[in-house]
Design a protein around this motif. Structure first.
Motif, PDB file in Angstrom:
ATOM      1  N   LYS A 249      51.662  47.177  34.935  1.00  0.00           N
ATOM      2  CA  LYS A 249      52.385  47.687  33.773  1.00  0.00           C
ATOM      3  C   LYS A 249      53.856  47.926  34.123  1.00  0.00           C
ATOM      4  O   LYS A 249      54.766  47.536  33.376  1.00  0.00           O
ATOM      5  CB  LYS A 249      51.744  48.984  33.280  1.00  0.00           C
ATOM      6  CG  LYS A 249      52.414  49.621  32.056  1.00  0.00           C
ATOM      7  CD  LYS A 249      51.619  50.840  31.603  1.00  0.00           C
ATOM      8  CE  LYS A 249      52.240  51.489  30.366  1.00  0.00           C
ATOM      9  NZ  LYS A 249      53.531  52.154  30.701  1.00  0.00           N
ATOM     10  N   GLU A 253      57.057  45.824  32.601  1.00  0.00           N
ATOM     11  CA  GLU A 253      58.105  46.584  31.908  1.00  0.00           C
ATOM     12  C   GLU A 253      59.471  46.348  32.561  1.00  0.00           C
ATOM     13  O   GLU A 253      60.502  46.272  31.866  1.00  0.00           O
ATOM     14  CB  GLU A 253      57.772  48.076  31.911  1.00  0.00           C
ATOM     15  CG  GLU A 253      56.628  48.432  30.972  1.00  0.00           C
ATOM     16  CD  GLU A 253      56.250  49.907  31.043  1.00  0.00           C
ATOM     17  OE1 GLU A 253      56.734  50.604  31.994  1.00  0.00           O
ATOM     18  OE2 GLU A 253      55.493  50.366  30.174  1.00  0.00           O
ATOM     19  N   GLN A 257      62.780  44.841  30.693  1.00  0.00           N
ATOM     20  CA  GLN A 257      64.056  45.558  30.734  1.00  0.00           C
ATOM     21  C   GLN A 257      65.162  44.665  31.290  1.00  0.00           C
ATOM     22  O   GLN A 257      66.283  44.638  30.756  1.00  0.00           O
ATOM     23  CB  GLN A 257      63.901  46.824  31.583  1.00  0.00           C
ATOM     24  CG  GLN A 257      65.123  47.739  31.581  1.00  0.00           C
ATOM     25  CD  GLN A 257      66.151  47.361  32.632  1.00  0.00           C
ATOM     26  OE1 GLN A 257      65.799  46.823  33.682  1.00  0.00           O
ATOM     27  NE2 GLN A 257      67.416  47.640  32.347  1.00  0.00           N
TER      28      GLN A 257
END
Length: 265
Positions: A249, A253, A257
């Protein structure tokens, strides 16, 4: 290193297949066995002429061209390097699957032989271009440029380059990537960063993989992190298991980003 990559035998480079098409591959570096100086033996005297040429000049020039192209396309590009068997393909397949519906992913795979890794990655529903390098133990900027031409880069957000399994030669080759990602699996031992410092020092991201096998392999996490801190102290670190999902995860992420940063430029 030319002995390992196949260019040190005077046959003008190796045959490289990209996407099933054969190309003559010419290395973007001079060969160290071709002397960069001239000896004159007239009147028993000798003189040495130093050429001071960059061995990597051609590759670096092409890498900058790749980088400009990728930036114009708003592409986040990863150059993923590791030892053979560290879990690159499994990690990348799981990464692509988790990014489905978030980022559009394409992959370029480099292998000495076979397209097994490319076939496995296609099961995640992503476009994949295979580069079969033969005896060449790294990808270079020219190979990547040719492979990228076969992808619909206008419809990609993230391009992942799975480099040939090798922690030596790929360290010297800029491909035009946004980030160099080096992987260390828990089954390899804690001292890999100390054995291959150029590769680990050159990376912006380090991923410790196969977290689910750490106990069985007797992996000394504290020592491994200490070694990484010596060599890759500037890199962003992730500890993951593609099998159990541990750390995935955070990794996904991070990619989302970083893509948002690239897209804003």
């Amino acid at each position: 290193m030319c002995t390992e990559c196949g260019c040190g035998h005077g046959h003008g480079g190796a045959d490289v297949k990209i996407g099933g098409t054969s190309h003559d591959h010419e290395h973007g570096h001079a060969h160290p066995h071709e002397h960069g100086h001239d000896h004159s033996h007239e009147h028993g005297a000798s003189r040495e002429l130093s050429l001071n040429l960059s061995l990597m000049e051609k590759n670096d020039r092409l890498a900058e061209r790749n980088r400009g192209y990728f930036q114009a396309k708003k592409l986040l590009v990863l150059n993923v390097v590791s030892s053979p068997g560290s879990g690159k393909t499994t990690l990348l397949r799981e990464t692509a699957a988790r990014l489905a519906g978030k980022l559009r992913v394409g992959v370029i795979v480099g292998d000495l032989a076979t397209d097994n890794d490319a076939a496995r990655l296609r099961t995640a529903g992503v476009p994949v271009i295979q580069i079969t390098t033969g005896t060449v133990c790294h990808l270079d900027a020219e190979m990547v440029a040719r492979a990228a031409e076969q992808l619909d880069t206008d419809n990609l957000d993230l391009l992942i380059i799975e480099n040939v399994g090798n922690l030596v030669c790929p360290a010297d080759y800029d491909l035009g990537e946004t980030l160099r990602v080096v992987m260390l699996s828990t089954t390899e031992g804690e001292d890999k960063p100390l054995k291959y410092p150029p590769m680990f020092h050159s990376a912006q991201v380090v991923i410790v993989t196969k977290g689910d096998m750490a106990a069985a392999a007797g992996f000394d996490r504290k020592q491994a992190l200490a070694n990484l801190n010596k060599i890759s102290h500037h890199a962003t670190l992730f500890e993951v298991s593609a099998k159990t999902g541990e750390g995935m995860k955070e990794w996904v992420e991070f990619l989302a980003q970083r893509h948002s940063v690239v897209a804003r430029k």
